[in-house]
Design a protein around this motif. Structure first.
Motif, short mmCIF file in Angstrom:
data_model
loop_
_atom_site.label_atom_id
_atom_site.label_comp_id
_atom_site.label_asym_id
_atom_site.label_seq_id
_atom_site.Cartn_x
_atom_site.Cartn_y
_atom_site.Cartn_z
N GLN A 1 1.23 3.91 -9.60
CA GLN A 1 2.20 4.56 -8.72
C GLN A 1 3.09 3.53 -8.04
O GLN A 1 4.29 3.76 -7.83
CB GLN A 1 1.49 5.43 -7.68
CG GLN A 1 2.43 6.34 -6.91
CD GLN A 1 3.14 7.34 -7.82
OE1 GLN A 1 2.51 8.00 -8.65
NE2 GLN A 1 4.45 7.46 -7.67
N LYS A 2 2.52 2.39 -7.70
CA LYS A 2 3.33 1.31 -7.12
C LYS A 2 4.36 0.80 -8.12
O LYS A 2 5.50 0.47 -7.75
CB LYS A 2 2.43 0.16 -6.67
CG LYS A 2 1.55 0.48 -5.47
CD LYS A 2 0.65 -0.70 -5.15
CE LYS A 2 -0.35 -0.38 -4.05
NZ LYS A 2 -1.29 -1.50 -3.82
N LYS A 3 3.98 0.74 -9.40
CA LYS A 3 4.94 0.31 -10.43
C LYS A 3 6.10 1.30 -10.52
O LYS A 3 7.26 0.90 -10.64
CB LYS A 3 4.25 0.22 -11.79
CG LYS A 3 3.26 -0.92 -11.93
CD LYS A 3 2.63 -0.92 -13.31
CE LYS A 3 1.61 -2.02 -13.47
NZ LYS A 3 0.96 -1.99 -14.81
N MET B 1 0.83 -1.20 0.00
CA MET B 1 0.00 0.00 0.00
C MET B 1 0.87 1.26 0.00
O MET B 1 1.96 1.26 0.55
CB MET B 1 -0.89 0.03 1.24
CG MET B 1 -2.17 -0.79 1.10
SD MET B 1 -3.21 -0.59 2.56
CE MET B 1 -3.59 1.14 2.46
N LEU B 2 0.33 2.29 -0.62
CA LEU B 2 1.02 3.57 -0.59
C LEU B 2 0.75 4.25 0.74
O LEU B 2 -0.34 4.16 1.30
CB LEU B 2 0.52 4.46 -1.73
CG LEU B 2 0.77 3.96 -3.16
CD1 LEU B 2 0.07 4.85 -4.16
CD2 LEU B 2 2.26 3.90 -3.47
N SER B 3 1.77 4.93 1.24
CA SER B 3 1.61 5.65 2.50
C SER B 3 0.76 6.90 2.28
O SER B 3 0.56 7.36 1.15
CB SER B 3 2.97 6.04 3.06
OG SER B 3 3.58 7.01 2.23
N ARG B 4 0.29 7.49 3.38
CA ARG B 4 -0.48 8.73 3.28
C ARG B 4 0.36 9.83 2.64
O ARG B 4 -0.13 10.63 1.84
CB ARG B 4 -0.95 9.15 4.67
CG ARG B 4 -1.73 10.46 4.66
CD ARG B 4 -2.23 10.83 6.05
NE ARG B 4 -3.17 9.85 6.56
CZ ARG B 4 -3.78 9.96 7.74
NH1 ARG B 4 -3.52 11.01 8.52
NH2 ARG B 4 -4.63 9.04 8.14
N LYS B 5 1.66 9.85 2.98
CA LYS B 5 2.55 10.86 2.41
C LYS B 5 2.68 10.68 0.89
O LYS B 5 2.67 11.66 0.13
CB LYS B 5 3.93 10.78 3.07
CG LYS B 5 4.87 11.90 2.70
CD LYS B 5 6.23 11.74 3.36
CE LYS B 5 6.14 11.94 4.84
NZ LYS B 5 7.50 11.91 5.48
N GLU B 6 2.79 9.42 0.44
CA GLU B 6 2.89 9.15 -1.00
C GLU B 6 1.59 9.52 -1.71
O GLU B 6 1.61 10.10 -2.80
CB GLU B 6 3.23 7.68 -1.22
CG GLU B 6 4.64 7.30 -0.87
CD GLU B 6 4.88 5.80 -0.96
OE1 GLU B 6 5.90 5.40 -1.54
OE2 GLU B 6 4.04 5.02 -0.44
N ALA C 1 8.22 12.31 -9.99
CA ALA C 1 7.14 11.35 -10.24
C ALA C 1 7.17 10.16 -9.28
O ALA C 1 6.22 9.38 -9.25
CB ALA C 1 7.22 10.84 -11.69
N GLY C 2 8.26 9.99 -8.54
CA GLY C 2 8.33 8.91 -7.57
C GLY C 2 8.93 7.63 -8.09
O GLY C 2 8.62 6.54 -7.58
N ILE C 3 9.81 7.72 -9.10
CA ILE C 3 10.56 6.52 -9.52
C ILE C 3 11.36 6.04 -8.33
O ILE C 3 12.15 6.79 -7.75
CB ILE C 3 11.49 6.84 -10.71
CG1 ILE C 3 10.69 7.39 -11.89
CG2 ILE C 3 12.27 5.60 -11.11
CD1 ILE C 3 9.61 6.48 -12.42
N GLY C 4 11.20 4.79 -7.94
CA GLY C 4 11.73 4.31 -6.67
C GLY C 4 13.23 4.36 -6.54
O GLY C 4 13.75 4.62 -5.44
N GLU C 5 13.96 4.12 -7.66
CA GLU C 5 15.42 4.05 -7.58
C GLU C 5 16.01 4.66 -8.84
O GLU C 5 15.75 4.19 -9.95
CB GLU C 5 15.85 2.59 -7.41
CG GLU C 5 17.32 2.40 -7.09
CD GLU C 5 17.62 0.96 -6.70
OE1 GLU C 5 17.02 0.47 -5.73
OE2 GLU C 5 18.44 0.32 -7.38
N LEU C 6 16.81 5.71 -8.66
CA LEU C 6 17.47 6.37 -9.78
C LEU C 6 18.98 6.21 -9.65
O LEU C 6 19.55 6.49 -8.58
CB LEU C 6 17.13 7.86 -9.81
CG LEU C 6 15.71 8.25 -10.22
CD1 LEU C 6 15.52 9.76 -10.09
CD2 LEU C 6 15.40 7.80 -11.63
#
Length: 249
Positions: A24-26, A1-6, A51-56
């Motif tokens: 968004q999870k993807k 699940m996405l956090s409230r902040k996310e 955009a929230g890409i998890g790892e750059l």
């Protein structure tokens, strides 16, 4: 699940039906490498981080020069002589501390890429070095990782992407065979208008997000040409080249 902040941070793109919480999870699970942190890499990195890409993974062996500041919007005057990769990581972390950002202050050599590209979901070529572009193309094809490539010279920009998971995909060498562009110029020799890099870099980031979300990617196997002087945009379908030295192997 996405956090409230996310949910709050990414709310404006989550409300799009093409994204939603699952999309968004993807993005949060994606690992993306950006090679080159100049005029193209700056907008690409800024938009993907936002955009929230998890790892750059940020790859560039250069240092900030005052002549970069006309177009490389990640950097400020006080960043002169500092590592582009490290400064970019600091800037992006300040913009979005919720994602993981890794600085690689080195040149993208073939052996280095072979070790790290298999760990990525996507590679973005934002360089202005033709030899490195061919290396990126070769490595991504070998390990079957998608790549989005772009370049800008003067007022003219190019964008194309390849999904090497598809065995029928052409590659960059099908379009521009190695050794046939020895006289190719770059920003330092031919000049470039800054906003054109912003346009093409934004398109590159947009195509990256669509690819990671599983949406249609118009640049896949298709060369998009942009002329900033006239705002003309046209697309050319690329076919595989039976004589391509990369695709034959």
């Amino acid at each position: 699940m996405l956090s409230r902040k996310e949910l709050q941070r990414y709310s404006r793109q989550i409300m799009l039906p093409e994204v939603g919480e699952e999309g968004q999870k993807k993005l949060a699970a994606a690992r993306v490498m950006i090679v080159g942190l100049g005029g193209l890499g700056s907008p690409v990195a800024l938009y993907l981080a936002a955009a929230g890409i998890g790892e750059l993974h940020l790859v560039d062996g250069d240092h900030v020069d005052i002549s970069n500041l006309q177009r490389q919007v990640l950097y400020k005057t006080n960043h002169r002589d500092k590592s582009k990769a490290q400064v970019a990581a600091q800037q992006l972390t300040a913009a979005n501390p919720e994602i993981r950002i890794y600085a690689h202050p080195c040149m993208a050599e073939e052996s280095w890429l072979r070790d790290r590209v298999p760990e990525m979901d996507l590679v973005l070529d934002c360089t202005d070095n033709l030899d490195i572009r061919h290396v990126i193309n070769r490595v991504c094809r070998e390990v079957q990782r998608p790549v989005i490539m772009a370049s800008v010279q003067g007022f003219s920009g190019q964008l194309i992407s390849f999904d090497f998971a598809a065995t029928s995909s052409p590659c960059y060498a099908c379009l521009f065979p190695p050794g046939q562009q020895s006289s190719a110029q770059n920003c330092s020799t031919a000049g470039v208008i800054g906003p054109a890099l912003g346009v093409i870099g934004s398109m590159q980031a947009l195509e990256a997000m669509k690819m990671l979300l599983g949406l249609p990617v118009p640049s896949r196997g298709k060369l998009h040409l942009f002329e900033a002087e006239t705002l003309e945009l046209r697309a050319l379908q690329l076919q595989s080249n039976n004589d391509c030295p990369i695709c034959r192997h």
